[in-house]
Design a protein around this motif. Structure first.
Motif, PDB file in Angstrom:
ATOM      1  N   ASN A  88       0.834  -1.192   0.000  1.00 49.92           N
ATOM      2  CA  ASN A  88       0.000   0.000   0.000  1.00 49.92           C
ATOM      3  C   ASN A  88       0.876   1.251   0.000  1.00 49.92           C
ATOM      4  O   ASN A  88       1.787   1.389   0.812  1.00 49.92           O
ATOM      5  CB  ASN A  88      -0.903   0.009   1.235  1.00 49.92           C
ATOM      6  CG  ASN A  88      -1.830   1.189   1.268  1.00 49.92           C
ATOM      7  OD1 ASN A  88      -2.200   1.733   0.233  1.00 49.92           O
ATOM      8  ND2 ASN A  88      -2.219   1.601   2.467  1.00 49.92           N
ATOM      9  N   TYR A 120      -1.498  -4.341  -2.979  1.00 53.42           N
ATOM     10  CA  TYR A 120      -2.233  -3.911  -1.790  1.00 53.42           C
ATOM     11  C   TYR A 120      -2.628  -2.447  -1.904  1.00 53.42           C
ATOM     12  O   TYR A 120      -1.897  -1.628  -2.460  1.00 53.42           O
ATOM     13  CB  TYR A 120      -1.367  -4.062  -0.533  1.00 53.42           C
ATOM     14  CG  TYR A 120      -1.154  -5.474  -0.084  1.00 53.42           C
ATOM     15  CD1 TYR A 120      -1.970  -6.042   0.890  1.00 53.42           C
ATOM     16  CD2 TYR A 120      -0.141  -6.247  -0.625  1.00 53.42           C
ATOM     17  CE1 TYR A 120      -1.769  -7.349   1.312  1.00 53.42           C
ATOM     18  CE2 TYR A 120       0.061  -7.552  -0.210  1.00 53.42           C
ATOM     19  CZ  TYR A 120      -0.751  -8.091   0.751  1.00 53.42           C
ATOM     20  OH  TYR A 120      -0.564  -9.385   1.162  1.00 53.42           O
ATOM     21  N   ASP A 122      -5.630   0.646   0.119  1.00 52.19           N
ATOM     22  CA  ASP A 122      -6.398   0.971   1.320  1.00 52.19           C
ATOM     23  C   ASP A 122      -7.813   1.397   0.966  1.00 52.19           C
ATOM     24  O   ASP A 122      -8.414   2.249   1.604  1.00 52.19           O
ATOM     25  CB  ASP A 122      -5.694   2.053   2.146  1.00 52.19           C
ATOM     26  CG  ASP A 122      -5.391   3.313   1.355  1.00 52.19           C
ATOM     27  OD1 ASP A 122      -5.667   3.360   0.132  1.00 52.19           O
ATOM     28  OD2 ASP A 122      -4.858   4.272   1.951  1.00 52.19           O
ATOM     29  N   THR A 133     -10.995  -4.130   7.995  1.00 45.14           N
ATOM     30  CA  THR A 133      -9.606  -4.480   7.703  1.00 45.14           C
ATOM     31  C   THR A 133      -9.421  -5.966   7.991  1.00 45.14           C
ATOM     32  O   THR A 133     -10.200  -6.584   8.722  1.00 45.14           O
ATOM     33  CB  THR A 133      -8.605  -3.687   8.575  1.00 45.14           C
ATOM     34  OG1 THR A 133      -8.833  -3.986   9.957  1.00 45.14           O
ATOM     35  CG2 THR A 133      -8.740  -2.186   8.347  1.00 45.14           C
ATOM     36  N   ASN A 143      -1.630  -6.293   6.406  1.00 49.48           N
ATOM     37  CA  ASN A 143      -2.941  -5.678   6.606  1.00 49.48           C
ATOM     38  C   ASN A 143      -3.486  -5.134   5.289  1.00 49.48           C
ATOM     39  O   ASN A 143      -2.721  -4.623   4.457  1.00 49.48           O
ATOM     40  CB  ASN A 143      -2.835  -4.520   7.606  1.00 49.48           C
ATOM     41  CG  ASN A 143      -2.611  -5.005   9.014  1.00 49.48           C
ATOM     42  OD1 ASN A 143      -3.332  -5.862   9.519  1.00 49.48           O
ATOM     43  ND2 ASN A 143      -1.603  -4.463   9.683  1.00 49.48           N
ATOM     44  N   TYR A 144      -4.784  -5.234   5.117  1.00 49.09           N
ATOM     45  CA  TYR A 144      -5.425  -4.574   3.981  1.00 49.09           C
ATOM     46  C   TYR A 144      -6.779  -4.044   4.412  1.00 49.09           C
ATOM     47  O   TYR A 144      -7.368  -4.512   5.386  1.00 49.09           O
ATOM     48  CB  TYR A 144      -5.552  -5.516   2.782  1.00 49.09           C
ATOM     49  CG  TYR A 144      -6.490  -6.688   2.950  1.00 49.09           C
ATOM     50  CD1 TYR A 144      -7.797  -6.649   2.460  1.00 49.09           C
ATOM     51  CD2 TYR A 144      -6.066  -7.860   3.578  1.00 49.09           C
ATOM     52  CE1 TYR A 144      -8.653  -7.735   2.597  1.00 49.09           C
ATOM     53  CE2 TYR A 144      -6.912  -8.952   3.721  1.00 49.09           C
ATOM     54  CZ  TYR A 144      -8.201  -8.886   3.225  1.00 49.09           C
ATOM     55  OH  TYR A 144      -9.058  -9.966   3.358  1.00 49.09           O
ATOM     56  N   GLY A 146      -9.334  -0.103   4.221  1.00 46.70           N
ATOM     57  CA  GLY A 146      -9.225   1.318   4.541  1.00 46.70           C
ATOM     58  C   GLY A 146     -10.434   2.071   4.034  1.00 46.70           C
ATOM     59  O   GLY A 146     -11.500   1.499   3.827  1.00 46.70           O
ATOM     60  N   HIS A 151      -7.866   4.836  -4.176  1.00 47.71           N
ATOM     61  CA  HIS A 151      -6.476   4.378  -4.092  1.00 47.71           C
ATOM     62  C   HIS A 151      -5.914   4.096  -5.487  1.00 47.71           C
ATOM     63  O   HIS A 151      -6.579   3.516  -6.342  1.00 47.71           O
ATOM     64  CB  HIS A 151      -6.394   3.104  -3.246  1.00 47.71           C
ATOM     65  CG  HIS A 151      -5.167   2.294  -3.533  1.00 47.71           C
ATOM     66  ND1 HIS A 151      -5.180   1.217  -4.402  1.00 47.71           N
ATOM     67  CD2 HIS A 151      -3.887   2.420  -3.105  1.00 47.71           C
ATOM     68  CE1 HIS A 151      -3.971   0.701  -4.474  1.00 47.71           C
ATOM     69  NE2 HIS A 151      -3.167   1.406  -3.697  1.00 47.71           N
ATOM     70  N   SER A 182      -7.770  -4.874  -1.503  1.00 48.29           N
ATOM     71  CA  SER A 182      -8.321  -3.527  -1.284  1.00 48.29           C
ATOM     72  C   SER A 182      -7.697  -2.490  -2.206  1.00 48.29           C
ATOM     73  O   SER A 182      -7.349  -1.389  -1.803  1.00 48.29           O
ATOM     74  CB  SER A 182      -8.198  -3.103   0.187  1.00 48.29           C
ATOM     75  OG  SER A 182      -6.879  -3.177   0.664  1.00 48.29           O
TER      76      SER A 182
END
Length: 395
Positions: A88, A120, A122, A133, A143-144, A146, A151, A182
């Protein structure tokens, strides 16, 4: 006579000039050779060339990786885990052309030999249990999720991924040709090919990005797959051909969250070759489109072919064009008019619509499921981007 000689001289000069220009413009470009490895932490560009991808390459937040049209990037499974990961905040800019695609492949040419391209972002997700998440299932445990619907992870155009699907890191999950966690609507995904992978061709884990002009060929699990509330709105020209092994043409779920995400599609072709078997014996999945766990969508101009009877262990399983797997999805999504399939042409397929069990009776509301014998499905132009070892993937 003088005028004639003068005219011939001028013409000779013009032709000579054109010849010189053509020679200059057609001078062969020598491909670069090198290695792509480690973390990409700054803006990095690779000119047209033949490169080796070694290890798990991560494009870190704030960095942009660019690879020029016509390049080939090859990895080797004997070196361990290989994958191209865009974290991300990072960007991947790969813009090939119809005649000069960018190809990612593996030395052995065996499905399941590397991890493919993983991106990835957010953008919004809705994961199992209703959360916003989650942790990725690719073995990297990132983590993904948001709130950034727009994005931008870069631009992928005319890119082909071959022989992906290897389990990474913890070895608990297979990977796809392309995995999008995401990823947002600011990202461009156009003219992409996932060829002969050991899992899904393309999978979306939430997000808002759309995919246009895509081929999923010979992938062992599903040709296309999504979960976690993916809601791409501008998808068109999806083509899938399941060959030796394959489960669903498209597997659709929303992680058991009732929703109005309603991703939209036009021009879809799903084909299954004669003799194609499920990925794993005993786990029979031979339907063109499966909706489960509150999945939904709007499809227009769809061609489905080849999802007929399959016999295993003396039991005959009937393939369906549309399978509604569970009662909750039938109640909330079908009866709630959140699934729409119009202009569907169905051939060589055992059932048009079926429930996942005998207790599920599927009855689409008026206008939510219609057939059309003249539907055309995906419309894609063949070229180097869609040809592997002389085989045109658009059958």
């Amino acid at each position: 006579m003088k005028k004639l000689l003068l005219s011939l001289a001028v013409l000779g000069t013009l032709f000579t000039g054109c010849s010189n220009d053509d020679e200059e413009n057609n001078t062969p470009v020598t491909p670069q050779v090198g290695e792509i490895s480690g973390d990409i932490t700054t803006t990095t560009s690779y000119a047209y060339g033949n490169y080796t991808l070694k290890g798990i390459v991560r494009v870190k937040s704030g960095a942009t990786l660019t690879i020029a049209a016509g390049s080939t990037v090859t990895c080797d499974k004997i070196n361990g885990d290989n994958a191209l990961v865009v974290e991300n905040g990072g960007k991947l800019m790969i813009e090939g052309t119809e005649s000069s695609p960018v190809i990612f492949t593996e030395v052995s040419k065996v499905p399941g030999s590397w991890g493919g391209i993983i991106m990835y972002g957010d953008a919004p997700v809705k994961v199992l249990g209703g959360g916003n998440t989650s942790i990725s299932e690719d073995g990297l445990s990132l983590n993904y999720g948001g709130s950034n619907a727009a994005h931008n992870g870069g631009s992928l155009k005319y890119v082909r991924v071959e022989y992906a699907g290897k389990k990474l890191a913890d070895g608990t999950k297979e990977l796809n040709g392309f995995s999008f966690y995401s990823v947002g609507s600011g990202t461009t995904l156009d003219h992409l090919v996932s060829y002969m992978g050991a899992d899904d061709g393309f999978e979306f884990y939430g997000g808002t990005v759309s995919l246009t002009n895509a081929i999923s060929y010979g992938n062992y699990d599903d040709s296309f797959d999504w979960q976690d509330g993916w809601q791409g709105q501008n998808n068109t020209n999806w083509y899938a051909y399941q060959t030796n092994k394959g489960n669903f043409g498209i597997e659709i779920e929303a992680s058991a969250n009732n929703n109005d995400f309603y991703p939209k599609f036009t021009n879809v072709t799903l084909k299954r070759a004669t003799g194609c078997t499920p990925e794993v014996a005993g786990d029979v999945q031979v339907d063109a489109i499966q909706f489960k766990k509150e999945g939904n969508g709007d499809f227009t101009n769809v061609v489905i072919d080849g999802y007929g009877d399959y016999t295993e262990g003396g039991i005959v399983y009937q393939g369906a064009a549309i399978k509604i797997q569970d009662a909750t999805t039938n109640t909330n999504q079908v009866n709630g008019s959140k699934i729409k399939l119009t202009g569907v042409k169905i051939t060589n397929t055992s059932q048009n619509v079926a429930g996942g069990s005998s207790s599920i009776t599927v009855a689409f509301p008026e206008g939510r499921f219609t057939t059309n014998t003249t539907a055309t499905g995906a419309s894609l132009a063949s070229g180097s981007w869609s040809t592997v070892n002389g085989l045109n993937l658009i059958q």
